[in-house]
Design a protein around this motif. Structure first.
Motif, short mmCIF file in Angstrom:
data_model
loop_
_atom_site.label_atom_id
_atom_site.label_comp_id
_atom_site.label_asym_id
_atom_site.label_seq_id
_atom_site.Cartn_x
_atom_site.Cartn_y
_atom_site.Cartn_z
N GLN A 91 0.83 -1.21 0.00
CA GLN A 91 0.00 0.00 0.00
C GLN A 91 0.87 1.26 0.00
OE1 GLN A 91 -2.69 0.11 3.31
NE2 GLN A 91 -3.88 1.82 2.48
N THR A 92 0.50 2.22 -0.84
CA THR A 92 1.23 3.49 -0.85
C THR A 92 0.62 4.43 0.20
OG1 THR A 92 -0.21 4.38 -2.56
CG2 THR A 92 1.80 3.28 -3.29
N ASP A 93 1.32 5.51 0.49
CA ASP A 93 0.87 6.42 1.55
C ASP A 93 -0.50 7.03 1.26
OD1 ASP A 93 3.15 5.90 2.93
OD2 ASP A 93 4.24 7.63 2.16
N GLU A 94 -0.72 7.37 -0.02
CA GLU A 94 -1.97 8.07 -0.37
C GLU A 94 -3.11 7.11 -0.68
OE1 GLU A 94 -0.66 10.40 -3.66
OE2 GLU A 94 -0.01 12.06 -2.40
N GLU A 95 -2.78 5.85 -0.84
CA GLU A 95 -3.79 4.88 -1.27
C GLU A 95 -4.75 4.54 -0.12
OE1 GLU A 95 -1.94 1.37 -2.77
OE2 GLU A 95 -3.63 0.89 -4.07
N THR A 102 -8.92 -0.73 -3.73
CA THR A 102 -8.46 0.58 -3.24
C THR A 102 -8.90 1.65 -4.24
OG1 THR A 102 -6.34 0.73 -4.37
CG2 THR A 102 -6.42 -0.62 -2.37
N ASP A 103 -8.58 2.90 -3.96
CA ASP A 103 -8.97 3.96 -4.89
C ASP A 103 -8.07 3.99 -6.13
OD1 ASP A 103 -6.77 4.72 -3.51
OD2 ASP A 103 -7.47 6.73 -3.00
N ARG A 146 -5.48 14.54 -13.50
CA ARG A 146 -5.23 14.44 -12.05
C ARG A 146 -4.68 13.07 -11.67
NH1 ARG A 146 -9.51 14.22 -9.09
NH2 ARG A 146 -11.15 14.12 -10.64
N VAL A 147 -4.01 12.43 -12.61
CA VAL A 147 -3.53 11.07 -12.34
C VAL A 147 -2.38 11.10 -11.36
CG1 VAL A 147 -2.64 8.96 -13.38
CG2 VAL A 147 -4.21 10.41 -14.66
N ARG A 148 -2.48 10.20 -10.31
CA ARG A 148 -1.40 10.10 -9.32
C ARG A 148 -0.28 9.24 -9.85
NH1 ARG A 148 -4.69 9.71 -4.24
NH2 ARG A 148 -4.46 7.49 -4.21
#
Lengths: 214, 80
Positions: A48-52, A126-127, A212-214
């Motif tokens: 998992q990433t920090d923003e996920e 997840t998002d 707005r792609v992360r």
């Protein structure tokens, strides 16, 4: 993106007031033993990433545990037949005692292993992506993931009496390119899951269009 | 030679089948302890992969299972 996914709890607390276009609500339990958990706040996974943010945590429906639970109950009471069928009478008493202890020790291991298999074979939405975590045996695991923007088609199937009665089924996710197709097996509320995944894909497409792609 | 053979025969006839069984059972229990240790490792790997509120509970149960397996192994050595 995570702010568009709101649980039933959040709805009740008024956090979703002023629902915007494209907003979806994910309903589900917060019970850690549930097979359908929405927006779990205390769940993290290794990649998992920090923003996920985890939107859905799915397991096989609890009814799929009934066969091993029934077997465990039978095995628990199996030594009760020993007075009727004296299968261990040829052994000295100390060996009979050890056999009984070993029986219940192995039964404990069987129950624990079965629970672990059910509890940790999860499907995570997840998002940003979908993840299928499979533990096949004691030390072998397989993690398959697909990015949300690679999802092409999502279908579900609910066949059979049990699946219809308890509303669970398989969700099939086809992805583009080299990404692996995913199959969420025997998950509760498959129609809701498909809806969430489709909304997730729509949001990803919007993000791409809006840059707005992360 | 004859005497040696007789003593060998006497040695083998003095061994009880339950003495032999004790070694087999002890070895089986030792294997079970190894299995319980693998379960502890497995529970650790699983909770690393997916961490939630029940992670501590799962690891605790795995350790208790290992402790009981070791206890049963020594119990086997004592009572058999």
């Amino acid at each position: 993106m995570s702010d568009i996914y709101n649980s039933e709890e959040n709805q009740k607390s008024g956090k979703t007031s002023g629902k915007k276009k494209g907003e979806i609500c994910v309903r589900g339990s917060k019970n850690p033993l549930s097979a359908y958990i929405s927006n779990p706040t205390k769940v993290t996974f290794s990649s998992q990433t920090d923003e996920e943010q985890v939107i859905l945590l799915l397991r096989k429906h609890w009814i799929t545990n009934v066969p091993w639970i029934a077997l465990a109950v039978l095995l628990f009471f199996a030594p009760l037949i020993l007075p009727i069928f004296p299968l261990l009478d040829f052994l000295p008493e100390r060996y009979q005692l050890m056999s009984l202890i070993a029986w219940y020790l192995m039964l404990t291991a069987f129950i624990f292993e079965s629970f672990l298999t059910w509890f940790f074979n999860v499907y995570i939405v997840t998002d940003e992506r979908l993840i299928d975590v499979d533990f096949y045996n004691l030390i072998y695991k397989q993690i398959t993931e697909a990015k949300a923007d690679k999802i092409q088609d999502t279908t579900y199937r609910v066949g059979g009496v049990l699946r219809s009665v308890f509303n669970y089924g398989d969700v099939l996710i086809q992805t583009a390119g080299a990404e692996a197709n995913l199959e969420f097996e025997a998950v509760p509320n498959p129609n809701e899951v498909v809806k969430v995944i489709q909304d997730l894909r729509t949001q990803e497409e919007m993000e791409v269009l809006e840059g707005r792609v992360r | 030679m004859n005497l040696s053979f007789e003593s060998l025969l006497a040695f083998f006839t003095s061994i009880s089948v339950w003495d032999v069984a004790k070694y087999f059972v002890s070895f089986a229990l030792l294997l079970y302890v190894a299995f319980a240790a693998v379960v502890v490792r497995q529970a650790g790997l699983m909770t690393e992969t997916l961490h939630d509120q029940l992670a501590v509970f799962v690891k605790t149960v795995a350790f208790i299972h290992l402790a009981v397996a070791i206890l049963v192994f020594f119990l086997g050595l004592v009572i058999l």
